[in-house]
Motif scaffolding. Sequence first.
Motif, PDB file in Angstrom:
ATOM      1  N   GLY A 116       0.914  -1.133  -0.149  1.00 52.33           N
ATOM      2  CA  GLY A 116       0.011  -0.177   0.048  1.00 52.33           C
ATOM      3  C   GLY A 116       0.913   1.102  -0.019  1.00 52.33           C
ATOM      4  N   GLU A 117       1.829   1.065   1.095  1.00 54.56           N
ATOM      5  CA  GLU A 117       2.592   2.520   1.121  1.00 54.56           C
ATOM      6  C   GLU A 117       4.038   1.851   1.742  1.00 54.56           C
ATOM      7  OE1 GLU A 117       1.280   6.914   2.065  1.00 54.56           O
ATOM      8  OE2 GLU A 117       0.331   5.491   3.214  1.00 54.56           O
ATOM      9  N   GLY A 118       4.984   2.545   0.887  1.00 46.89           N
ATOM     10  CA  GLY A 118       6.345   2.189   1.466  1.00 46.89           C
ATOM     11  C   GLY A 118       7.014   3.526   2.047  1.00 46.89           C
ATOM     12  N   ILE A 119       8.112   3.426   2.878  1.00 45.55           N
ATOM     13  CA  ILE A 119       8.568   4.348   3.740  1.00 45.55           C
ATOM     14  C   ILE A 119       9.801   4.956   3.089  1.00 45.55           C
ATOM     15  CG2 ILE A 119       9.306   5.210   5.984  1.00 45.55           C
ATOM     16  CD1 ILE A 119       7.906   2.620   7.173  1.00 45.55           C
ATOM     17  N   VAL A 120       9.984   6.319   2.628  1.00 49.53           N
ATOM     18  CA  VAL A 120      11.143   6.944   2.311  1.00 49.53           C
ATOM     19  C   VAL A 120      11.300   7.870   3.118  1.00 49.53           C
ATOM     20  CG1 VAL A 120      12.069   8.156   0.239  1.00 49.53           C
ATOM     21  CG2 VAL A 120      10.296   6.516  -0.107  1.00 49.53           C
ATOM     22  N   ALA A 121      12.836   7.848   3.535  1.00 50.88           N
ATOM     23  CA  ALA A 121      13.167   8.956   4.559  1.00 50.88           C
ATOM     24  C   ALA A 121      14.571   9.638   3.720  1.00 50.88           C
ATOM     25  CB  ALA A 121      14.144   8.065   5.887  1.00 50.88           C
ATOM     26  N   PHE A 122      14.313  11.248   4.018  1.00 52.74           N
ATOM     27  CA  PHE A 122      15.353  12.009   3.482  1.00 52.74           C
ATOM     28  C   PHE A 122      16.020  12.361   4.652  1.00 52.74           C
ATOM     29  CE2 PHE A 122      12.052  12.183   0.286  1.00 52.74           C
ATOM     30  CZ  PHE A 122      12.553  12.242  -0.966  1.00 52.74           C
ATOM     31  N   VAL A 123      17.412  12.085   4.644  1.00 51.96           N
ATOM     32  CA  VAL A 123      18.034  12.842   5.747  1.00 51.96           C
ATOM     33  C   VAL A 123      19.323  13.509   5.602  1.00 51.96           C
ATOM     34  CG1 VAL A 123      17.597  10.682   7.107  1.00 51.96           C
ATOM     35  CG2 VAL A 123      19.565  10.674   5.969  1.00 51.96           C
ATOM     36  N   THR A 124      19.683  14.432   6.333  1.00 51.09           N
ATOM     37  CA  THR A 124      20.849  15.471   6.196  1.00 51.09           C
ATOM     38  C   THR A 124      21.513  14.888   7.305  1.00 51.09           C
ATOM     39  OG1 THR A 124      19.924  16.954   7.626  1.00 51.09           O
ATOM     40  CG2 THR A 124      19.789  17.287   5.205  1.00 51.09           C
ATOM     41  N   LEU A 125      22.944  14.620   7.117  1.00 53.53           N
ATOM     42  CA  LEU A 125      23.743  14.208   7.998  1.00 53.53           C
ATOM     43  C   LEU A 125      24.686  15.123   8.950  1.00 53.53           C
ATOM     44  CD1 LEU A 125      25.345  11.310   5.787  1.00 53.53           C
ATOM     45  CD2 LEU A 125      23.681  11.014   7.474  1.00 53.53           C
TER      46      LEU A 125
END
Length: 656
Positions: free
Chosen positions: A570-579
């Motif tokens: 249904g939905e997947g998880i995408v994470a945008f991260v700054t280090l």
Amino acid sequence: MSEGSTIESVLKEQRVFAPPIELTQSARIGGMEAYQAMADAARKDPDAFWGDAARRELDWFTPFEQVLDWSNPPFARWFQGGTTNLSHNCLDRHLHGETANKTALIWEGEPGDVRRFTYRELHAEVCKAANALKSMGIGKGDLVALYMPMIPEAAIAMLACARIGAPHSVVFGGFSAEALRDRLIDGEAKAVITADGGFRKDKPVSLKPAVDAALAGGACPSVTSVLVVQRTQQPVEMAQGRDQWWHALVDGQSSECPAEPMQSEDRLFVLYTSGSTGKPKGVVHTTAGYNLWAHLTFQWIFDLRDNDVYWCTADVGWITGHSYIVYGPLSNGATTVMYEGAPRPSKPGAFWEVIQKHGVTIFYTAPTAIRAFMKSGRTVPDQFDMSSLRLLGTVGEPINPEAWMWYRDVIGGGRCPIIDTWWQTETGGVMISPLPGATPTKPGSATLPLPGIEADVVDAEGNSVAANEGGYLVVRRPWPGMMRTVHGNPERFRQSYWEHIRPDDGSHIYFAGDGARRDADGYFWVMGRVDDVINVSGHRLGTMEIESALVSHPAVAEAAVVGRPDDLKGEGIVAFVTLEVEREASDALIAELRAHVGTEIGPIARPDEIRCSDALPKTRSGKIMRRILRALAAGEDVTGDTSTLEDRSVLDRLRA
Ligand code: 6R9
């Protein structure tokens, strides 16, 4: 299947399936006239409708004096003055007639071990467990946390808690020690019931070590005792003076334990669920209203018959397991099946085998499972005799018409009505759903509200929108199964559910967090969450929770999490991260971050994809523009206004 194509196929959907004529003739609620008559009666005099239902369907120790007190909205009080007990309604009242020796629970373990309990036997086991809890010093009002695999003791423990008036807080066994600890602290749990472990994909998976970790260092001072069921025989450490084995304590107890008379509004259970902000909310349900709603909805939506064998594949750690494995079926004197396992490479036909073996007549599962089966084709299900099935239910997320048709044709042999049920942890039980003997169904639509439920699709001011226009899915009147508050935070209850939509007339409207539209026939088509909640395989996860988990890792400076359409989940998880400066993105770091989220929340919350960048797209006021991230995550063009972006070059770098 992208989100776009689902919505398109749903908008184009024209098929209508009338209920089978034999069913309309024999059903408890047969035909649309019967449904309309009930809905009209409930609308005309809700107090009479709910009051009659409560008197007719439940046993009362003391009759109630008032049906609904709505003088202090949104805090409802139902059936005030009455006393009853959910465990009594699920067990004791079935012991007088033939139901006493009817099978209440059929349980099958992953390795194939089977246990059956008649109502009389289940009553005895629940009484023993209730006496054991008492001997541990647990009494009325003390919160007991359950962190258990799918074994009969999970249901027995829930019913035992309800019996003595100790509210339970079931924590899904797939959650991590950290997540468990947060819930134990928030609920001020006095005891934990757990097991050494459970079986998953043919292997024992441990649970007790997570309880030990959650309690380590006196992190949860309220917890004084732990009761441990032996299931997998894995070695466990038992803390002296705190931990006891279930078999050692429960088995020797008396099999009589009177059910405690509970006030209608006494707390029955707390169940944590993700919201759009901050930490999970402890959704509070109370005794009589929840009991009535689980009971009535189960009877209505599955048109229950005496010889039905009913199976819901949910985990007891979710509301579906509470209302439709345990309380709804048992309150009605039905036979409920509980299965520890799941389809797995060694047994892709596990579900169909259970249906064949136990002669299941009503099967209730989630769209994510149906889509997975659909992908692997009909060869496996075709090997099993599933002619016992008469009704098929679905819950947890929107079901796309293709999956609906496949479910109907391949699993239901074209003869079983599909019952698509829309509801939430907060609603206690089903709200919008077909009635099998009455409602013509349309693939992808949860159809019409149940009698007494004033659901609508509205704009931000609470005005109904025109047919086929999108809007917010709301409920305009209180109903018995509604949540009563957020544990320890009534203000959050008000803000989360009752303040988004503010009609001019000052009335209180419950907003569920979902978007929907209604077609010209008044049918509801639920489009999914409109808040920052992602629905992964029917499990609700707040983007904020996953973001906090990510930023708790020393390498992460900032994180933004969004959902993206996923064929199966249904939905997947995408994470945008700054280090953090001096940290370099690498495959190893990304793997470490995924694992970190698994430890902080649980494996279901691990992002499918983590993208590292030097900045996130923000407005001038510093708000992350999630709309842009959602488009990027889905691989779509970023359309719409981007003029509020503080730094336009971020977008180009993220695209590259
Ligand atoms: C019972 C349960 C609730 C959220 C809800 C909605 C989604 C559930 C659905 C559905 C479309 C259905 N949802 N059933 N969406 N059609 N038949 O799942 O409770 O875990 O609290 O989730 O699930 O988005 O708001 P819960």
